[in-house]
Design an enzyme around this catalytic site. Structure first.
Site, PDB file in Angstrom:
ATOM      1  N   HIS A  69       0.747  -1.336   0.103  1.00 42.64           N
ATOM      2  CA  HIS A  69      -0.234   0.012   0.068  1.00 42.64           C
ATOM      3  C   HIS A  69       0.690   1.474  -0.004  1.00 42.64           C
ATOM      4  CE1 HIS A  69      -3.401  -2.352   0.288  1.00 42.64           C
ATOM      5  NE2 HIS A  69      -4.084  -1.389   1.220  1.00 42.64           N
ATOM      6  N   HIS A  86       0.704  -2.292   8.965  1.00 41.70           N
ATOM      7  CA  HIS A  86       2.059  -2.552   8.885  1.00 41.70           C
ATOM      8  C   HIS A  86       2.936  -1.695  10.021  1.00 41.70           C
ATOM      9  CE1 HIS A  86       1.850  -4.369   4.912  1.00 41.70           C
ATOM     10  NE2 HIS A  86       1.116  -3.539   4.646  1.00 41.70           N
TER      11      HIS A  86
END
Length: 340
Positions: free
Chosen positions: A217, A302
């Protein structure tokens, strides 16, 4: 023993005198310019700094925000439990993630080509004429897209993200299910598919575990929005200011302003009709949404290091396509520079 002092020869335009007798081709021997060909300008540096700053702010927010700290986060699936997610944007099912980020390159591509074929700085608006500037812009897009494909989709087999995960010790662990259907599905999967592709692992009900997972992403959102911004800036500044501020190394070994190679006949001085502004507006919207989703990714998904490596890979591609040509004339002849 005395040493000889060397200077770098830089060609700059000399303003015409009142009687117009001065030549624009005059040259002066000057000390090195403030920014070398392989470095961004001050404006470009400020733009690039937005990305690490955004990742830092998002990460700090997730660390300090009470609701985020109290929520249940699964590091394997890299998602919060939907039942107690700290924000709508912390859910992978949020509409912006599903319909914008997941198909992000479609939006980047749409915005890029709408700008390229509607803005008069690259050629006749709303006409399919392949001017030099348009052709080189398409080549830059092709290079950036090739990097996106190699990192996230396919790289002579598994993409670089999946290969990196395996190289750092990651593997696909199956979620055991004794049902006949699950056993049959697992039996149909080859060992290579289980070992090397995230998609195949997910298909059989497995999960990636153990390795370093570059944030796809972060990579996508930075790569796409930075590409749009670096294409837009010369047009938004009406082809002036930034063009003169950038430095290039020419084939004769001199450091000059990028304006030295500008082809004003390619459309740079054309008046921009109001209707062609649609390309700029759409690109700004896509770049703005990319920034917002980058902030949400930084806040809710993340680890720090996974986000950093996503940033690093994206910056490497952007530098190669948009900054390296300034110092490498042969590469600049192929992909050009926005506004030149």
């Amino acid at each position: 023993m005395t040493s000889r002092r060397h200077t770098t020869k830089v060609e700059i335009p000399i303003p015409s005198s009142a009687n117009g007798s001065a030549s624009a081709s005059n040259k002066l021997d000057l000390p090195p310019p403030n920014n070398w060909p392989f470095l961004p300008t001050v404006l470009e540096s400020l733009l690039i700094a937005i990305y690490p700053t955004t990742l830092l702010l998002g990460s700090v927010f997730s660390t300090l925000h009470p609701a985020t700290r109290a929520a249940t986060y699964n590091p394997i699936s890299q998602a919060y439990d939907p039942a107690d997610a700290p924000s709508y944007f912390a859910k992978k099912s949020n509409l912006f993630n599903v319909y914008f980020v997941k198909i992000g390159w479609v939006w980047i591509t749409l915005a890029f080509f709408l700008f390229v074929f509607t803005h008069s700085s690259l050629g006749p608006p709303l006409r399919p004429a392949l001017t030099k500037r348009r052709l080189q812009a398409v080549l830059r897009y092709a290079c950036i897209t090739a990097v996106w494909i190699a990192v996230t989709q396919w790289f002579f087999g598994p993409p670089i993200i999946d290969r990196g995960f395996r190289w750092t010790g990651g593997k696909c662990e199956l979620i055991y299910d004794d049902s006949f259907a699950a056993r049959a599905e697992k039996a149909d999967m080859s060992d290579a598919e289980k070992a090397f592709t995230h998609a195949a692992c997910k298909t059989i009900g497995g999960q990636w575990k153990g390795g370093h997972d570059i944030s796809g992403h972060v990579f996508l959102l930075i790569l796409g929005s930075a590409t749009l911004w670096l294409e837009l800036l010369p047009a938004m500044l009406k082809m002036e200011g930034l063009r003169e501020a950038r430095r290039i190394l020419t084939s004769d070994g001199l450091v000059r302003s990028a304006a030295f190679e500008t082809d004003d006949n390619a459309g740079g001085n054309m008046k921009v009709p109001e209707e062609t502004h649609i390309g700029v507006k759409v690109a700004l919207v896509v770049a703005g949404m990319s920034w917002w989703m980058l902030l949400m990714t930084a806040a809710y998904f993340h680890t720090w290091f996974e986000k950093f490596t996503g940033l690093l890979v994206a910056f490497s591609a952007v530098y190669t396509v948009y900054f390296l040509p300034r110092a490498l004339p042969p590469w600049r002849q192929v992909v050009g520079m926005p506004g030149v």
